[in-house]
Design a protein around this motif. Structure first.
Motif, PDB file in Angstrom:
ATOM      1  N   SER A 275      19.491  18.127  12.718  1.00  0.00           N
ATOM      2  CA  SER A 275      20.205  18.651  13.232  1.00  0.00           C
ATOM      3  C   SER A 275      21.792  18.227  13.481  1.00  0.00           C
TER       4      SER A 275
ATOM      5  N   TYR B 276      25.440  19.311  15.545  1.00  0.00           N
ATOM      6  CA  TYR B 276      26.528  19.098  16.536  1.00  0.00           C
ATOM      7  C   TYR B 276      27.740  18.911  16.791  1.00  0.00           C
TER       8      TYR B 276
ATOM      9  N   GLN C 151      31.719  18.968  18.136  1.00  0.00           N
ATOM     10  CA  GLN C 151      32.263  18.620  18.996  1.00  0.00           C
ATOM     11  C   GLN C 151      33.706  19.680  18.188  1.00  0.00           C
TER      12      GLN C 151
ATOM     13  N   ASP D   9      30.414  27.100  11.652  1.00  0.00           N
ATOM     14  CA  ASP D   9      29.493  26.169  11.917  1.00  0.00           C
ATOM     15  C   ASP D   9      28.513  26.279  11.425  1.00  0.00           C
TER      16      ASP D   9
END
Length: 371
Positions: free
Chosen positions: A104, A106, A108, A116
Motif C-alpha cells: 500500500s 499513500y 500526500q 501516482d
C-alpha cells in the motif's frame, strides 16, 4: 498366491540402447529425442525389469553437490531425482517462499512527472531487507500492526531556484529538513532516501533499523520545485500473488549435458570444430610432432545444446550429445532479501508440508476392499 515383485537391485541388465533411452535425453541434428521420461512401472516388464520407484535406490543415489556459493547466487548439482521433483522445487522458490514487499502506497504529495500509479508500482518492486519469518500475514481489511506491517516514508524535494538571498542557500530555496524532507539538488531520487519508521516494538526488535536491499536504485528524477511525499506500507506475501514477493530472479535448472567424441576428429577439422562451438566446449589436444592435433571435450557443462557441432553430417557421426535425466544443474539467483541457500531450504520445507497435507488426505480415502 502373492508374487513378490523383484527389487530393483536384482533387475536384469537392459540392452544398451534401452538403458540409454531410460536414463538419457538423446540430442540429434533435428532436436532432442526420447525427451519424455519412462515413468511407468511396467514399461520394461516384457524384459523382466521392474521400473517401480524404489526408496532405497533413491536414498543411495540422491546427492547435492555445491558448485559455487556467492552472497546472492548459488549453483549446485541435484542428482538422483525426477524432473517433476526438480521443477516442483523451482516453482516453490519462485512462487511460495514469503518475503516482505510494499503493498500500500499513500501519496500526500507528488508533483513529479511520474503518475501516482506508476510510481507506486516502482516502489512496490523495491526489495526490502527483512526476515519475513518474523512477521505474520496481514489480513485484508484488518488493522495494521507491528507484527504484520513495515512503514517506510519517502519525503524528497528538489529545491527551486530562489532570488531572495534570505530564503536561499547557494541560490536554492531552503528545504524544511526538520520534518524529514530530503533536499535533492541534482533531482535524482534513490532508494536509500526511503526512511524506515518503526512502530510498536520494532525499534527494540530492529535496533539497527530495516533498509532496502539496494540503495542505488533510481526511483524518480525531479525538476526544481517538484517533490514526493509518500508513506509505503510493506506486508508479507508470496510470489504466487505478485512477482514483487518473489525472492529469486530467477531459479532455473538444466539437465547435465554429456558430450562424447565417438571417432577421432583431427587436423583442420579439429580446429574448425573448436571455432564452430560458441560455448568453448571443445579444445585441441597436442598429440606430439608425429601426429595430427586432435579435438577433445574440454568443458561439457558449458554445452547449451545449440547443436552447431552436429549440424554437419560428418561431425554428427563423430559426436554424441546426451543429457542425463536425473542430474540437474541448479542456479538460484537471489533478489537480496534472503540468501539463496536459505531460499532452497525454505522451498524444501514448503515441499515437505505439501507432502504431509497430501499424505493426510490420502489417509482419509477408503481402503481397498472396504468401500
Amino acid at each position: 498366491m502373492d508374487v513378490d515383485t523383484p527389487s530393483k537391485r536384482s533387475n536384469p541388465k537392459l540392452p544398451e540402447k534401452l538403458e540409454e533411452q531410460r536414463t538419457r535425453v538423446i540430442i540429434t541434428r533435428d532436436g532432442p529425442t526420447h525427451a519424455a521420461g519412462m515413468e511407468s512401472h511396467s514399461v520394461f516388464s516384457a524384459l523382466g525389469f521392474d521400473n517401480t520407484f524404489d526408496l532405497e535406490d533413491f536414498k543411495q543415489n540422491f546427492k547435492i553437490k555445491i558448485l559455487e556459493s556467492l552472497p546472492n547466487e548459488l549453483s549446485f548439482d541435484l542428482i538422483g531425482v525426477d524432473a517433476s521433483i526438480a521443477n516442483a522445487l523451482r516453482r516453490i522458490m519462485i512462487a511460495e517462499v514469503p518475503t516482505m514487499a510494499f503493498e500500500s502506497i499513500y501519496f500526500q504529495n507528488n508533483t513529479s512527472i511520474i503518475p501516482d500509479e506508476q510510481l507506486a508500482h516502482r516502489l512496490g518492486l523495491l526489495p526490502i531487507h527483512a526476515d519475513a519469518s518474523k512477521f505474520d500475514y496481514h489480513k485484508p481489511g484488518g488493522e495494521l500492526s507491528d507484527t504484520d506491517t513495515l512503514l517506510f516514508e519517502l519525503k524528497v524535494k528538489c529545491p527551486k531556484f530562489e532570488k531572495d538571498a534570505k530564503k536561499a542557500i547557494n541560490g536554492r530555496e531552503i528545504v524544511d529538513e526538520e520534518h524529514g524532507v530530503i533536499p535533492v539538488l541534482d533531482g535524482r531520487v534513490y532508494s536509500n532516501m526511503m526512511r524506515f519508521v518503526p512502530s510498536g516494538d520494532q525499534d527494540e526488535i530492529y535496533p539497527d533499523g530495516i533498509s532496502l536491499v539496494h540503495g542505488d536504485i533510481l526511483i524518480a528524477q525531479l525538476r526544481p520545485g517538484q517533490e514526493i511525499d509518500a508513506s509505503c506500507y510493506a506486508h508479507k506475501g508470496i510470489g504466487r500473488d505478485h512477482a514483487k514477493w518473489s525472492p529469486v530472479c530467477p531459479a532455473s535448472y538444466q539437465l547435465l549435458p554429456e558430450v562424447t567424441i565417438t571417432k577421432p576428429i583431427e587436423g583442420a577439422q579439429a580446429e574448425q570444430l573448436v571455432k564452430t562451438c560458441p560455448m568453448g566446449v571443445f579444445d585441441i589436444e597436442d598429440m606430439g610432432k608425429k601426429a595430427l592435433p586432435r579435438a577433445r571435450v574440454k568443458n561439457p557443462r558449458s554445452c547449451t545444446v545449440c547443436r552447431e557441432c552436429i549440424r554437419d553430417k560428418e561431425w554428427a557421426d563423430n559426436i554424441k550429445i546426451t543429457r542425463k535425466r536425473d542430474h540437474f544443474i541448479f542456479t538460484i539467483e537471489s533478489v537480496g532479501q534472503i540468501p539463496p541457500r536459505e531460499i532452497f531450504e525454505a522451498a524444501i520445507k514448503v515441499f515437505l508440508t505439501k507432502i504431509e497435507i497430501l499424505s493426510a488426505q490420502l489417509g482419509k480415502l477408503p481402503q481397498a476392499g472396504h468401500l
